[in-house]
Design a protein around this motif. Structure first.
Motif, PDB file in Angstrom:
ATOM      1  N   GLY A 194      -7.698  -4.144   7.916  1.00 34.55           N
ATOM      2  CA  GLY A 194      -6.585  -3.399   8.500  1.00 34.55           C
ATOM      3  C   GLY A 194      -6.887  -1.921   8.585  1.00 34.55           C
ATOM      4  N   SER A 195      -6.098  -1.201   9.380  1.00 34.84           N
ATOM      5  CA  SER A 195      -6.227   0.246   9.529  1.00 34.84           C
ATOM      6  C   SER A 195      -4.853   0.824   9.797  1.00 34.84           C
ATOM      7  CB  SER A 195      -7.196   0.596  10.673  1.00 34.84           C
ATOM      8  OG  SER A 195      -7.359   1.996  10.795  1.00 34.84           O
ATOM      9  N   LYS A 196      -4.500   1.887   9.077  1.00 32.85           N
ATOM     10  CA  LYS A 196      -3.178   2.487   9.275  1.00 32.85           C
ATOM     11  C   LYS A 196      -3.217   3.976   8.952  1.00 32.85           C
ATOM     12  CE  LYS A 196      -0.871  -0.028   6.346  1.00 32.85           C
ATOM     13  NZ  LYS A 196       0.239  -0.517   5.472  1.00 32.85           N
ATOM     14  N   THR A 197      -2.324   4.720   9.615  1.00 32.47           N
ATOM     15  CA  THR A 197      -2.162   6.157   9.358  1.00 32.47           C
ATOM     16  C   THR A 197      -1.124   6.350   8.264  1.00 32.47           C
ATOM     17  OG1 THR A 197      -2.736   6.709  11.639  1.00 32.47           O
ATOM     18  CG2 THR A 197      -1.554   8.372  10.378  1.00 32.47           C
ATOM     19  N   VAL A 198      -1.457   7.156   7.257  1.00 33.92           N
ATOM     20  CA  VAL A 198      -0.574   7.341   6.107  1.00 33.92           C
ATOM     21  C   VAL A 198      -0.441   8.828   5.791  1.00 33.92           C
ATOM     22  CG1 VAL A 198      -1.166   5.094   5.137  1.00 33.92           C
ATOM     23  CG2 VAL A 198      -2.483   7.121   4.478  1.00 33.92           C
ATOM     24  N   GLN A 199       0.565   9.159   4.998  1.00 29.24           N
ATOM     25  CA  GLN A 199       0.791  10.521   4.524  1.00 29.24           C
ATOM     26  C   GLN A 199       0.541  10.579   3.021  1.00 29.24           C
ATOM     27  OE1 GLN A 199       2.951   9.260   6.964  1.00 29.24           O
ATOM     28  NE2 GLN A 199       1.895  10.604   8.413  1.00 29.24           N
ATOM     29  N   LYS A 200       0.033  11.716   2.578  1.00 27.15           N
ATOM     30  CA  LYS A 200      -0.146  11.997   1.159  1.00 27.15           C
ATOM     31  C   LYS A 200       0.536  13.330   0.866  1.00 27.15           C
ATOM     32  CE  LYS A 200      -4.669   9.732   1.261  1.00 27.15           C
ATOM     33  NZ  LYS A 200      -4.270   8.497   0.594  1.00 27.15           N
TER      34      LYS A 200
ATOM     35  N   ASP B 286      -3.680  -5.799  -2.462  1.00 31.82           N
ATOM     36  CA  ASP B 286      -2.646  -5.412  -1.492  1.00 31.82           C
ATOM     37  C   ASP B 286      -2.265  -3.936  -1.545  1.00 31.82           C
ATOM     38  OD1 ASP B 286      -2.477  -8.044  -0.557  1.00 31.82           O
ATOM     39  OD2 ASP B 286      -0.967  -8.573  -2.058  1.00 31.82           O
ATOM     40  N   LYS B 287      -3.100  -3.098  -2.154  1.00 33.92           N
ATOM     41  CA  LYS B 287      -2.780  -1.668  -2.237  1.00 33.92           C
ATOM     42  C   LYS B 287      -4.054  -0.829  -2.220  1.00 33.92           C
ATOM     43  CE  LYS B 287       1.671  -1.683  -4.668  1.00 33.92           C
ATOM     44  NZ  LYS B 287       1.917  -3.115  -4.450  1.00 33.92           N
ATOM     45  N   VAL B 288      -3.890   0.428  -1.742  1.00 34.21           N
ATOM     46  CA  VAL B 288      -4.940   1.444  -1.820  1.00 34.21           C
ATOM     47  C   VAL B 288      -4.376   2.614  -2.620  1.00 34.21           C
ATOM     48  CG1 VAL B 288      -6.388   3.068  -0.552  1.00 34.21           C
ATOM     49  CG2 VAL B 288      -6.025   0.766   0.352  1.00 34.21           C
TER      50      VAL B 288
ATOM     51  N   PRO C 166      -2.263  18.982  -7.120  1.00 35.43           N
ATOM     52  CA  PRO C 166      -2.617  17.566  -7.205  1.00 35.43           C
ATOM     53  C   PRO C 166      -1.787  16.704  -6.260  1.00 35.43           C
ATOM     54  CG  PRO C 166      -1.217  18.159  -9.038  1.00 35.43           C
ATOM     55  CD  PRO C 166      -1.451  19.431  -8.274  1.00 35.43           C
ATOM     56  N   PHE C 167      -2.356  15.586  -5.850  1.00 31.49           N
ATOM     57  CA  PHE C 167      -1.610  14.591  -5.081  1.00 31.49           C
ATOM     58  C   PHE C 167      -2.058  13.203  -5.522  1.00 31.49           C
ATOM     59  CE2 PHE C 167      -5.359  15.477  -2.483  1.00 31.49           C
ATOM     60  CZ  PHE C 167      -5.822  14.209  -2.174  1.00 31.49           C
ATOM     61  N   GLN C 168      -1.166  12.259  -5.413  1.00 32.43           N
ATOM     62  CA  GLN C 168      -1.500  10.867  -5.686  1.00 32.43           C
ATOM     63  C   GLN C 168      -0.585   9.980  -4.847  1.00 32.43           C
ATOM     64  OE1 GLN C 168      -0.808   9.662  -9.713  1.00 32.43           O
ATOM     65  NE2 GLN C 168       1.118  10.774  -9.912  1.00 32.43           N
ATOM     66  N   GLU C 169      -1.177   8.962  -4.264  1.00 35.23           N
ATOM     67  CA  GLU C 169      -0.427   8.059  -3.400  1.00 35.23           C
ATOM     68  C   GLU C 169      -0.942   6.637  -3.588  1.00 35.23           C
ATOM     69  OE1 GLU C 169       2.174   8.634  -1.533  1.00 35.23           O
ATOM     70  OE2 GLU C 169       2.176  10.815  -1.815  1.00 35.23           O
ATOM     71  N   HIS C 170      -0.050   5.679  -3.497  1.00 34.39           N
ATOM     72  CA  HIS C 170      -0.471   4.277  -3.402  1.00 34.39           C
ATOM     73  C   HIS C 170       0.133   3.725  -2.118  1.00 34.39           C
ATOM     74  CE1 HIS C 170       3.498   3.886  -5.373  1.00 34.39           C
ATOM     75  NE2 HIS C 170       3.554   2.700  -4.790  1.00 34.39           N
ATOM     76  N   THR C 171      -0.717   3.187  -1.290  1.00 34.24           N
ATOM     77  CA  THR C 171      -0.333   2.705   0.030  1.00 34.24           C
ATOM     78  C   THR C 171      -0.343   1.182   0.036  1.00 34.24           C
ATOM     79  OG1 THR C 171      -1.355   4.661   1.046  1.00 34.24           O
ATOM     80  CG2 THR C 171      -0.881   2.786   2.488  1.00 34.24           C
ATOM     81  N   ASP C 172       0.766   0.584   0.433  1.00 31.99           N
ATOM     82  CA  ASP C 172       0.806  -0.869   0.569  1.00 31.99           C
ATOM     83  C   ASP C 172      -0.141  -1.301   1.685  1.00 31.99           C
ATOM     84  OD1 ASP C 172       2.668  -1.231  -1.462  1.00 31.99           O
ATOM     85  OD2 ASP C 172       4.375  -0.974  -0.124  1.00 31.99           O
ATOM     86  N   PHE C 173      -1.030  -2.240   1.357  1.00 27.05           N
ATOM     87  CA  PHE C 173      -2.030  -2.689   2.317  1.00 27.05           C
ATOM     88  C   PHE C 173      -2.200  -4.205   2.176  1.00 27.05           C
ATOM     89  CE2 PHE C 173      -4.784   0.002   4.954  1.00 27.05           C
ATOM     90  CZ  PHE C 173      -5.492  -0.972   5.632  1.00 27.05           C
TER      91      PHE C 173
ATOM     92  N   THR D   3      -3.816  11.104   6.994  1.00 30.12           N
ATOM     93  CA  THR D   3      -5.149  10.522   7.160  1.00 30.12           C
ATOM     94  C   THR D   3      -5.013   9.094   7.671  1.00 30.12           C
ATOM     95  OG1 THR D   3      -7.272  10.090   6.063  1.00 30.12           O
ATOM     96  CG2 THR D   3      -5.292   9.602   4.817  1.00 30.12           C
ATOM     97  N   THR D   4      -6.128   8.501   8.042  1.00 29.28           N
ATOM     98  CA  THR D   4      -6.155   7.100   8.480  1.00 29.28           C
ATOM     99  C   THR D   4      -7.018   6.307   7.512  1.00 29.28           C
ATOM    100  OG1 THR D   4      -5.891   7.697  10.815  1.00 29.28           O
ATOM    101  CG2 THR D   4      -6.770   5.516  10.334  1.00 29.28           C
ATOM    102  N   ILE D   5      -6.437   5.253   6.953  1.00 27.42           N
ATOM    103  CA  ILE D   5      -7.131   4.389   6.004  1.00 27.42           C
ATOM    104  C   ILE D   5      -7.616   3.140   6.732  1.00 27.42           C
ATOM    105  CG2 ILE D   5      -6.885   2.961   3.942  1.00 27.42           C
ATOM    106  CD1 ILE D   5      -4.865   4.917   2.888  1.00 27.42           C
ATOM    107  N   THR D   6      -8.880   2.796   6.540  1.00 25.44           N
ATOM    108  CA  THR D   6      -9.456   1.593   7.136  1.00 25.44           C
ATOM    109  C   THR D   6     -10.130   0.780   6.031  1.00 25.44           C
ATOM    110  OG1 THR D   6      -9.837   2.734   9.243  1.00 25.44           O
ATOM    111  CG2 THR D   6     -11.044   0.690   8.865  1.00 25.44           C
ATOM    112  N   VAL D   7      -9.776  -0.502   5.962  1.00 22.19           N
ATOM    113  CA  VAL D   7     -10.341  -1.397   4.956  1.00 22.19           C
ATOM    114  C   VAL D   7     -11.105  -2.508   5.681  1.00 22.19           C
ATOM    115  CG1 VAL D   7      -9.862  -2.985   3.056  1.00 22.19           C
ATOM    116  CG2 VAL D   7      -8.502  -0.902   3.308  1.00 22.19           C
ATOM    117  N   THR D   8     -12.356  -2.702   5.296  1.00 26.21           N
ATOM    118  CA  THR D   8     -13.187  -3.762   5.876  1.00 26.21           C
ATOM    119  C   THR D   8     -13.724  -4.647   4.753  1.00 26.21           C
ATOM    120  OG1 THR D   8     -15.132  -2.329   5.851  1.00 26.21           O
ATOM    121  CG2 THR D   8     -13.831  -2.379   7.880  1.00 26.21           C
ATOM    122  N   ARG D   9     -14.232  -5.819   5.158  1.00 29.54           N
ATOM    123  CA  ARG D   9     -14.733  -6.793   4.183  1.00 29.54           C
ATOM    124  C   ARG D   9     -16.035  -7.403   4.716  1.00 29.54           C
ATOM    125  NH1 ARG D   9     -10.263 -10.751   2.807  1.00 29.54           N
ATOM    126  NH2 ARG D   9      -9.542  -8.830   1.811  1.00 29.54           N
TER     127      ARG D   9
END
Length: 244
Positions: free
Chosen positions: A67-73, A114-116, A144-151, A199-205
Motif C-alpha cells: 500500500g501507499s498513502k499520504t500522511v501527516q506528522k 497493520d501499522k507504521v 520531537p514528533f511521533q506518529e503511528h499510521t494505520d496500515f 509525507t508519503t508512506i509506501t510499504v512493499t513485500r
C-alpha cells in the motif's frame, strides 16, 4: 642477386600474362602512450554488447505493493518563558518566528502488524522579538514528533519507504502552561510550538513469482500473530535531544 622480374608481369607468348598474387596486409597493434599515435591499420575495436543474464530457474524475486498513502506528522514542544533570555511576561512578546530545518530531520520508522510507527526530531530556530530589547532572542532546538499510521495488511519485515518530509504549517501559542523544575511539578507559563509535516508512506513485500505468474511470500510466517508484542530500541539522535 635478386630476381629482376620481382613485382612485374611475366608475359609468355600465346598465354595470358600471369599477375602476381596480392597479399593482405595484417593489422599490427602498436603500443602508444599518447593519443596522437596512429596505428599501422585502421582497426577500431567495438565495445562488447551486454550479455543476457541466464536464470538458474523460472522464478524471479519481485516486490509486491502492500500500500501507499499520504500522511501527516506533528512535531510539538512547549517551552517555558525562562528559556528565552530577557522575556519575563507574555505582554513583552512582539513577534515569534520558527524556521524548521527539514534537511536535518532525524527519524526512525518501524513496521508492526497493520501499522507504521515513526519517531523523529526536526531542528528549528526560534526567534522572538521582545519589547525594549535591542536584539531578538534566538534559540536553536529540536522539536520531537511521533506518529503511528494505520496500515492494513502491513506486517513485520515488510520494506518501508518514505518520501522527504514537507512542512504544511507552523503554529505558535503563547500562554500555555508547562511543568518544569527538578521534579517536574512547577507549573509555569510557556509557549507552544507545533509543526505539521506531510509525507508519503509506501510499504512493499518481497515475493517469489514463477513462470506462470503465481506468487508466494519469501517469508510465509511474517504475518502470523505473536503472543509477545515487538520491542524496538531506536538509536539516539545526533544532537543529544531537545536543546541543541
Amino acid at each position: 642477386m635478386g630476381n629482376k622480374n620481382c613485382k612485374r608481369n611475366i608475359s609468355v607468348p600465346g598465354k595470358l600474362p600471369i599477375k602476381p598474387k596480392k597479399r593482405k596486409n595484417k593489422c599490427k597493434t602498436e603500443k602508444c602512450e599518447v593519443e596522437t599515435c596512429k596505428s599501422t591499420c585502421n582497426c577500431n575495436s567495438k565495445s562488447t554488447a551486454p550479455k543476457t543474464a541466464h536464470l538458474t530457474n523460472d522464478c524471479v524475486l519481485v516486490n509486491s505493493l502492500v500500500g501507499s498513502k499520504t500522511v501527516q506528522k506533528v512535531a510539538e514542544v512547549t517551552l517555558p518563558l525562562t528559556v528565552f533570555e530577557g522575556l519575563g511576561v507574555l505582554e513583552d512578546i512582539v513577534s515569534i518566528t520558527v524556521e524548521p530545518n527539514v534537511d536535518a530531520i532525524t527519524q526512525n520508522a518501524r513496521v508492526i502488524r497493520d501499522k507504521v510507527v515513526n519517531i523523529g526530531l526536526i531542528p528549528a530556530t526560534i526567534t522572538i522579538t521582545i519589547a525594549d530589547v535591542a536584539l531578538p532572542v534566538t534559540l536553536t532546538t529540536s522539536i520531537p514528533f511521533q506518529e503511528h499510521t494505520d496500515f492494513p495488511g502491513a506486517c513485520p519485515e515488510d520494506t518501508l519507504q518514505e518520501a522527504p518530509l514537507e512542512v504544511e504549517g507552523i503554529f505558535t501559542q503563547p500562554g500555555v502552561p508547562v511543568l518544569t523544575g527538578p521534579l517536574g511539578v512547577d507549573l509555569v507559563t510557556g509557549i507552544l510550538f507545533k509543526i505539521v509535516l506531510r509525507t508519503t508512506i509506501t510499504v512493499t513485500r518481497p515475493v517469489i513469482q514463477d513462470s506462470m505468474g503465481r506468487v508466494c511470500d519469501v517469508n510465509q510466517n511474517r504475518c502470523e500473530n505473536s503472543t509477545t508484542a515487538p520491542s524496538f530500541t531506536l538509536p539516539s539522535p545526533d544532537n543529544g535531544g531537545l536543546l541543541g
